[in-house]
Motif scaffolding. Structure first.
Motif, PDB file in Angstrom:
ATOM      1  N   LYS A 193       0.768  -1.085   0.140  1.00 58.94           N
ATOM      2  CA  LYS A 193      -0.009   0.090  -0.022  1.00 58.94           C
ATOM      3  C   LYS A 193       0.850   1.039   0.015  1.00 58.94           C
ATOM      4  N   ALA A 194       2.086   0.837   0.477  1.00 56.93           N
ATOM      5  CA  ALA A 194       2.651   2.417   0.794  1.00 56.93           C
ATOM      6  C   ALA A 194       3.413   2.596  -0.646  1.00 56.93           C
ATOM      7  N   LYS A 195       3.350   3.967  -1.164  1.00 56.94           N
ATOM      8  CA  LYS A 195       3.747   4.420  -2.272  1.00 56.94           C
ATOM      9  C   LYS A 195       4.508   5.909  -1.912  1.00 56.94           C
ATOM     10  N   PHE A 196       5.834   5.872  -1.984  1.00 59.46           N
ATOM     11  CA  PHE A 196       6.524   7.325  -1.459  1.00 59.46           C
ATOM     12  C   PHE A 196       6.596   8.184  -2.846  1.00 59.46           C
ATOM     13  N   THR A 197       6.632   9.422  -2.348  1.00 58.20           N
ATOM     14  CA  THR A 197       7.028  10.664  -3.498  1.00 58.20           C
ATOM     15  C   THR A 197       8.357  10.871  -3.274  1.00 58.20           C
ATOM     16  N   ASP A 198       8.770  11.454  -4.568  1.00 62.29           N
ATOM     17  CA  ASP A 198      10.559  11.829  -4.230  1.00 62.29           C
ATOM     18  C   ASP A 198      10.499  12.618  -2.969  1.00 62.29           C
ATOM     19  N   GLU A 199       9.412  13.772  -2.843  1.00 65.17           N
ATOM     20  CA  GLU A 199       9.741  14.596  -1.756  1.00 65.17           C
ATOM     21  C   GLU A 199       9.835  13.996  -0.302  1.00 65.17           C
ATOM     22  N   GLU A 200       8.918  12.965  -0.145  1.00 69.50           N
ATOM     23  CA  GLU A 200       8.907  12.351   1.099  1.00 69.50           C
ATOM     24  C   GLU A 200      10.328  11.612   1.308  1.00 69.50           C
ATOM     25  N   LEU A 201      10.649  11.050   0.193  1.00 65.71           N
ATOM     26  CA  LEU A 201      12.053  10.551   0.279  1.00 65.71           C
ATOM     27  C   LEU A 201      13.023  11.097   0.771  1.00 65.71           C
ATOM     28  N   GLU A 202      13.202  12.440  -0.070  1.00 69.31           N
ATOM     29  CA  GLU A 202      14.193  13.614   0.192  1.00 69.31           C
ATOM     30  C   GLU A 202      14.243  13.828   1.690  1.00 69.31           C
ATOM     31  N   GLU A 203      12.901  14.050   2.337  1.00 67.71           N
ATOM     32  CA  GLU A 203      12.796  14.563   3.734  1.00 67.71           C
ATOM     33  C   GLU A 203      13.860  13.493   4.668  1.00 67.71           C
ATOM     34  N   TYR A 204      13.631  12.369   4.339  1.00 59.69           N
ATOM     35  CA  TYR A 204      14.349  11.457   5.257  1.00 59.69           C
ATOM     36  C   TYR A 204      15.709  10.738   4.695  1.00 59.69           C
ATOM     37  N   SER A 205      16.231  11.536   3.683  1.00 56.96           N
ATOM     38  CA  SER A 205      17.451  10.766   3.161  1.00 56.96           C
ATOM     39  C   SER A 205      18.564  10.816   4.099  1.00 56.96           C
ATOM     40  N   ILE A 239      16.830  -8.988  15.235  1.00 55.45           N
ATOM     41  CA  ILE A 239      16.932  -8.569  14.012  1.00 55.45           C
ATOM     42  C   ILE A 239      16.988  -7.012  14.430  1.00 55.45           C
ATOM     43  N   VAL A 240      17.838  -6.018  13.945  1.00 53.97           N
ATOM     44  CA  VAL A 240      17.652  -4.640  14.157  1.00 53.97           C
ATOM     45  C   VAL A 240      17.483  -3.788  12.628  1.00 53.97           C
ATOM     46  N   TYR A 241      16.105  -3.432  12.584  1.00 52.52           N
ATOM     47  CA  TYR A 241      15.543  -3.217  11.260  1.00 52.52           C
ATOM     48  C   TYR A 241      15.040  -1.748  10.935  1.00 52.52           C
ATOM     49  N   PRO A 242      16.100  -0.748  10.714  1.00 55.76           N
ATOM     50  CA  PRO A 242      15.575   0.590  10.489  1.00 55.76           C
ATOM     51  C   PRO A 242      14.774   0.510   9.188  1.00 55.76           C
ATOM     52  N   CYS A 243      13.801   1.610   9.009  1.00 58.21           N
ATOM     53  CA  CYS A 243      12.929   1.409   7.823  1.00 58.21           C
ATOM     54  C   CYS A 243      12.077   2.770   7.932  1.00 58.21           C
ATOM     55  N   ILE A 244      12.334   3.687   6.611  1.00 59.77           N
ATOM     56  CA  ILE A 244      11.440   4.355   6.206  1.00 59.77           C
ATOM     57  C   ILE A 244      10.019   4.004   5.986  1.00 59.77           C
ATOM     58  N   PHE A 245       8.994   4.447   6.937  1.00 60.43           N
ATOM     59  CA  PHE A 245       7.806   3.543   6.893  1.00 60.43           C
ATOM     60  C   PHE A 245       6.615   4.963   6.841  1.00 60.43           C
ATOM     61  N   LYS A 246       5.533   4.255   5.572  1.00 60.96           N
ATOM     62  CA  LYS A 246       4.625   5.097   5.439  1.00 60.96           C
ATOM     63  C   LYS A 246       3.253   4.444   5.785  1.00 60.96           C
ATOM     64  N   GLN A 248      -0.933   5.005   5.492  1.00 59.71           N
ATOM     65  CA  GLN A 248      -1.957   5.967   4.969  1.00 59.71           C
ATOM     66  C   GLN A 248      -1.000   6.949   4.572  1.00 59.71           C
ATOM     67  N   ASP A 249      -1.042   8.178   5.108  1.00 56.49           N
ATOM     68  CA  ASP A 249      -0.264   9.488   4.363  1.00 56.49           C
ATOM     69  C   ASP A 249       0.716   9.824   5.132  1.00 56.49           C
ATOM     70  N   GLU A 250       1.097   9.270   6.365  1.00 58.68           N
ATOM     71  CA  GLU A 250       2.141   9.652   7.158  1.00 58.68           C
ATOM     72  C   GLU A 250       3.239   8.733   7.069  1.00 58.68           C
ATOM     73  N   VAL A 251       4.281   9.547   7.185  1.00 59.82           N
ATOM     74  CA  VAL A 251       5.678   9.079   7.027  1.00 59.82           C
ATOM     75  C   VAL A 251       6.514   9.147   8.235  1.00 59.82           C
ATOM     76  N   ILE A 252       7.182   8.143   8.503  1.00 58.75           N
ATOM     77  CA  ILE A 252       7.879   8.311   9.830  1.00 58.75           C
ATOM     78  C   ILE A 252       9.283   7.460   9.629  1.00 58.75           C
ATOM     79  N   MET A 253      10.247   7.838  10.310  1.00 63.79           N
ATOM     80  CA  MET A 253      11.561   6.991  10.372  1.00 63.79           C
ATOM     81  C   MET A 253      11.300   5.797  11.824  1.00 63.79           C
ATOM     82  N   GLN A 281      10.075   8.319  14.718  1.00 66.72           N
ATOM     83  CA  GLN A 281      10.336   9.640  14.899  1.00 66.72           C
ATOM     84  C   GLN A 281       9.948  10.537  13.589  1.00 66.72           C
ATOM     85  N   GLN A 282       9.264  11.534  13.839  1.00 68.93           N
ATOM     86  CA  GLN A 282       9.337  12.452  12.496  1.00 68.93           C
ATOM     87  C   GLN A 282      10.209  13.859  12.768  1.00 68.93           C
TER      88      GLN A 282
END
Length: 509
Positions: A193-205, A239-246, A248-253, A281-282
């Motif tokens: 279901k999660a689909k990221f925009t370029d802007e969302e990825l750039e914010e957490y790069s 397992i230690v698993y970091p993830c940029i997680f989306k 619905q419309d909310e993106v978190i680290m 965290q946001q």
């Protein structure tokens, strides 16, 4: 008047019958078009229908319209007879004339094609059986979307979108047979279901993930064995698993940890228990506890080629969700967290694969301390195995017995940052074995190539000989008006059959 009514009624019944017959042929047309235009390559090279705007992938379904469908069916029937195999026409048939649900499959394939060409992805291939049974180790947050099949040699490729080196929960999966999705036959496809925009990825790069928190307090120690809350001896890992997680419309680290264990008496590794925790965290906000209940609904679609659902209705994973993190013990001071894989440690265990258990052996008496399945890829930040703090040095082996590395007690407990590889004698022995194995493999490959070249040369000679015999046979048959060459013609025909049989035998090897 009644006669007219009867005629009208008969006409209506006939028309309805014809319409029902034509409507049923829409489903039949899927099968007909599949046979007339078989997909030689079920790959992602569908340039004509590549989706360039992900927001336009789905649309409203239109109601059934009789005349347009009838016209398309008639045109398709003509094309079956007159138009050669053509990928563009075939894709048009599959996408527009078949059942509307079939478009979902095509859209997922096109989306994977577009995403993989334009963004950074990590891929992992495994058997369908491995993905179903060991889903937590293959895709920790999403699991496996596909149902079990009674088909041999079914594989899955998982595509995980990356933000820098950190995975996201925008994930795709394709189910296939053959060597790869590009060369084989794609059976089903799934998207998250999660689909990221370029802007969302750039914010957490450039966002960093949290440090590891040991979970040794979740277990107890009984002699030389780690035990769970019921006192059962176990082997445990995390397992230690970091993830940029989306969601619905909310993106978190998301900084997640997955703790799992299995009873040591379960020598077949058939039963595992696991738990997940995480903080998120946001930008500009303090970390908060992550609600893991959202993890059960992250897949969007999982469909077969014909549009029917490929979603699993029964959970066949060997991993059972249970409560581990909330249980604390006072005996944890005697349990160490050995980070056998760390992204920041170039000497850590490599080639981790979920289908191959890792064995931890005591160097003191060569006894087995622990055996457990590792995570299947390097998207995690760290893989930790919990061991009794006995002071013994350990060897780390794969299930095949090959020594991967050796660690001292000091490096395990963090007292010494030095990683000690196997002793000089062990290294020399391993290097000698590796050299012998490499030489054997090289010789075998050379012999295989030579045999292949020899067979090709023989086949070419046989083909040339058959051509010569056929030319001679044609000449004799042309000039054999008086029948004097009948015997010679029979001999040549027999020779051709004999040589052809030998050639066929070589072709079938």
């Amino acid at each position: 008047m009644k006669q007219n009514d009867n005629r009208n009624a008969d006409f209506e019944r006939l028309l309805k019958s014809k319409m029902d017959e034509l409507a049923s042929s829409v489903d039949c047309f899927d099968k007909i078009s599949g046979k007339a235009f078989p997909e030689k390559k079920a790959d992602f090279s569908d340039d004509e229908y590549t989706v360039c705007d992900l927001e336009n992938v789905t649309g409203r379904k239109k109601g059934f319209r009789f005349l347009p469908v009838a016209a398309l069916l008639a045109a398709a029937a003509v094309c079956i007879c007159m138009i050669p195999d053509n990928s563009g026409f075939r894709d048009f048939v599959y996408s527009h004339i078949g059942k509307s649900e079939k478009k979902v499959y095509r859209e997922i394939i096109n989306e994977i094609n577009y995403e993989f060409e334009n963004y950074s992805y990590s891929t992992y291939d495994c058997s369908l059986e491995e993905f179903i049974s060991r889903d937590v180790l293959v895709s920790p947050l999403l699991g496996c979307p596909f149902e079990e099949k009674d088909i041999d040699d079914v594989k899955v490729r998982i595509y995980t979108k990356l933000c820098g080196e950190i995975p996201t929960n925008q994930v795709y999966a394709v189910e296939y047979t053959g060597h790869s999705p590009e060369a084989g036959n794609i059976i089903a496809a799934a998207d998250s279901k999660a689909k990221f925009t370029d802007e969302e990825l750039e914010e957490y790069s450039n966002f960093s993930y949290a440090d590891f928190e040991s979970s040794a307090g979740c277990f107890s120690l009984d002699g030389d064995y780690i035990t769970d809350s019921s006192g059962t001896p176990i082997t445990a890992a995390e397992i230690v698993y970091p993830c940029i997680f989306k969601y619905q419309d909310e993106v978190i680290m998301l900084n997640s940890q997955i703790l799992y264990y299995h009873p040591t008496e379960d020598t077949d590794n058939n039963e595992y228990f696991y738990d997940i925790k995480g903080t998120y965290q946001q930008k500009g906000y303090s970390p908060k506890k992550f609600d893991t209940s959202v993890l059960g609904s992250l897949w969007n679609n999982a469909v077969y080629f014909n549009g029917t659902s490929a979603m699993a209705e029964t959970d066949l994973s060997v991993f059972t969700k249970t409560d581990i993190y909330s249980i604390y013990s006072d005996d944890s001071s005697d349990i160490m967290a050995a980070a056998l894989y760390s992204k920041n440690d170039k000497n850590s265990v490599t080639w981790l694969s979920a289908d191959s258990p890792v064995q931890i052996i005591s160097k003191e008496d060569n006894s087995l301390i622990a055996e457990i399945l590792p995570h299947s890829e390097k998207l995690l930040n760290m893989w930790v195995v919990y061991l009794p703090d006995t002071g013994e040095d350990i060897l780390i082996k794969s299930a095949s017995g090959k020594i991967n590395t050796s660690r001292t007690y000091e490096s395990l407990t963090g007292k010494d940052s030095e990683m000690v590889q196997s002793t000089e004698s062990e290294i020399a022995e391993l290097e000698q074995m590796a050299s012998i194995a490499a030489e054997i493999e090289k010789n075998a490959q050379e012999a295989q190539n030579a045999e292949k070249d020899r067979q090709e040369a023989v086949k070419q000679e046989l083909n040339n000989y058959i051509s010569e015999l056929q030319d001679k046979l044609s000449e004799l048959e042309k000039d054999n008006e008086d029948g004097n060459a009948d015997e010679t013609i029979k001999e040549i025909q027999t020779a051709i059959e004999s040589v052809q049989a030998e050639l066929n035998e070589l072709e079938n090897k």
